[in-house]
Design a protein around this motif. Structure first.
Motif, mmCIF file in Angstrom:
data_model
loop_
_atom_site.group_PDB
_atom_site.id
_atom_site.type_symbol
_atom_site.label_atom_id
_atom_site.label_comp_id
_atom_site.label_asym_id
_atom_site.label_seq_id
_atom_site.Cartn_x
_atom_site.Cartn_y
_atom_site.Cartn_z
ATOM 1 N N UNK A 194 40.405 17.391 62.634
ATOM 2 C CA UNK A 194 39.418 16.458 62.746
ATOM 3 C C UNK A 194 38.988 15.735 63.750
ATOM 4 N N UNK A 195 38.147 14.530 63.865
ATOM 5 C CA UNK A 195 37.512 14.080 64.997
ATOM 6 C C UNK A 195 38.263 13.957 66.361
ATOM 7 N N UNK A 196 39.626 13.640 65.652
ATOM 8 C CA UNK A 196 40.653 13.318 67.131
ATOM 9 C C UNK A 196 41.456 14.580 67.600
#
Length: 452
Positions: A194-196
């Motif tokens: 994911x974006x993290x």
């Protein structure tokens, strides 16, 4: 004689040996002495001049003189040796001597020493040529000549070295391929993040072979993207209750049914609109039918064409090539993915392969090739309007009946004309009940009055 001159003169060793055997001095013919003199017997290559007449009294005889003994040769070639003079013939009987001269054949000249020397030199040259050829053949054999122990050891060492290098190269190539494949799978088969930067778990998470499973699944998705339709449900759900959802759905091909592609030098590439297309859309359009364009053409080409001839938005949905199923080199329409009841779906097309997955729903019509005098859409609209008025719960039996004809619309028009003629004949026949009503005679002693 040099070796190059010998090779130019003799085409092969066999021909050279034959040449020596024929022209050597030891050769004797079975037919007797040769009638033609051997040119190698005379170093001067003696030729004979024309016949010289000799007159002996009452007998006229003639002999041949060598060309180097003529008066012209003696006059102009002083360096030529003097030829032996012809002895005078002492003829006891002129007639008998002349017959001897004429009947006796000329003696064959004996071979000279120069010809024998030349033949000996030719033999020596041939022997040298044979020895050189044998040496070249033995040297070209190479590996077969193992007479030299040192040469054989060198050849064997070279062979072993080549075998070892080939084996090492095969091991390196195989190992590199395995390492490259494993690296490819681990790099492109890693889990999504994911974006993290957190790992997104999927169905393959937790397995040691998850990268390989992800790679295999990617290939399957790519194949499905090319072969299968773009989505599992091609049409949205039917309209809810406040709105009017048509009972029947018409799925129709665009190319060669409603329009025809054409290319000319003057206009370029364009689509011709079929005659009576506007009337056809007015009859089958919403709210009578739910019209769906399902074409094998690409969206970039077909979508602007549909918008150009349907400005009233009578066509509810448009499906193009990405919604077809690619089977055996052909784009097939899968009606089971339309999200509609197939008992109320009418599929119109000219190609049987396009509807091979649902042949019972297909109404096959002739292909339109640009004829501007065509009126088949009018008859097809009347046929579909009749199906709509029949309010049948399953349209597939009617479609199968009309599909057995080459042109269902023409067959429907023929049957409609026949039924109208039957109705006209019934209207023209006299009605017996009306005649009975007009009767005004006496009935059971009383008179019946009927107004005409």
């Amino acid at each position: 004689m040099s070796l190059s001159k010998l090779t130019q003169t003799c085409f092969s060793r066999h021909q050279a040996k034959t040449f020596i055997r024929l022209y050597s001095s030891d050769f004797k013919s079975l037919l007797g002495p040769p009638a033609v003199a051997n040119p190698y017997a005379d170093n001067g290559r003696t030729r004979f001049a024309p016949i010289v007449p000799i007159n002996h009294g009452n007998v006229f005889a003639s002999i041949k003189l060598p060309i180097n003994e003529t008066q012209e040769a003696i006059a102009f070639k002083s360096e030529v040796e003097e030829a032996p003079k012809v002895e005078k013939l002492e003829v006891e009987s002129p007639k008998i001597e002349a017959e001897k001269v004429l009947s006796s054949p000329p003696p064959a000249p004996a071979p000279t020493s120069s010809a024998i020397d030349e033949l000996n030199s030719l033999k020596d040259s041939l022997e040298k040529l044979e020895s050189a050829a044998s040496k070249s053949s033995s040297s070209s054999g190479g590996s077969s000549d193992n007479s030299d122990p040192g040469n054989a050891e060198e050849i064997e060492a070279r062979r072993k070295r080549m075998e070892r290098n080939t084996r090492i190269g095969a091991y390196v190539l195989f190992g590199g391929s395995i390492i490259g494949f494993i690296s490819f799978c681990f790099y492109y088969g890693r889990a999504q993040r994911d974006e993290f930067g957190n790992v997104i778990s999927d169905e393959f998470s937790g397995s040691f072979l998850a990268p390989f499973y992800r790679i295999a699944n990617s290939f399957k998705l790519w194949r499905d993207y090319v072969v299968e339709p773009a989505r599992e449900q091609l049409l949205p759900d039917p309209l809810p209750a406040p709105y009017l959802q048509p009972k029947y759905t018409i799925v129709i091909e665009l190319k060669n049914i409603l329009v025809h592609p054409e290319w000319t030098y003057k206009t370029g590439y364009r689509f011709l609109k079929r005659p009576a297309l506007d009337y056809f859309l007015d009859v089958i359009g919403y709210p009578n039918f739910e019209v769906v364009i399902y074409s094998s053409e690409s969206m970039m080409t077909a979508a602007p064409v549909v918008d150009s001839f349907d400005p009233k938005q009578r066509i509810m949905y448009k499906l193009f090539r990405d919604c077809t199923k690619y089977m055996n080199g052909h784009h097939v329409k899968d009606l089971s993915k339309l999200n509609r009841d197939l008992s109320k779906v009418i599929y119109i097309d000219f190609d049987a392969k396009s509807g091979q997955l649902n042949p019972e729903n297909m109404l096959r019509v002739p292909e339109w090739k640009g004829n501007m005098d065509d009126t088949s859409l009018v008859d097809l609209a009347e046929l579909l309007k009749t199906i709509h008025l029949s309010d049948a719960e399953d349209v597939r039996p009617m479609l199968q009946y009309y599909s057995q004809y080459d042109d269902p619309a023409k067959e429907f028009r023929r049957r409609a004309v026949y039924l109208s003629q039957q109705e006209e004949q019934k209207k023209q026949q006299p009605d017996d009940s009306s005649m009975l009503k007009r009767y005004s005679g006496r009935l059971f002693g009383s008179r019946r009055h009927v107004n005409a």
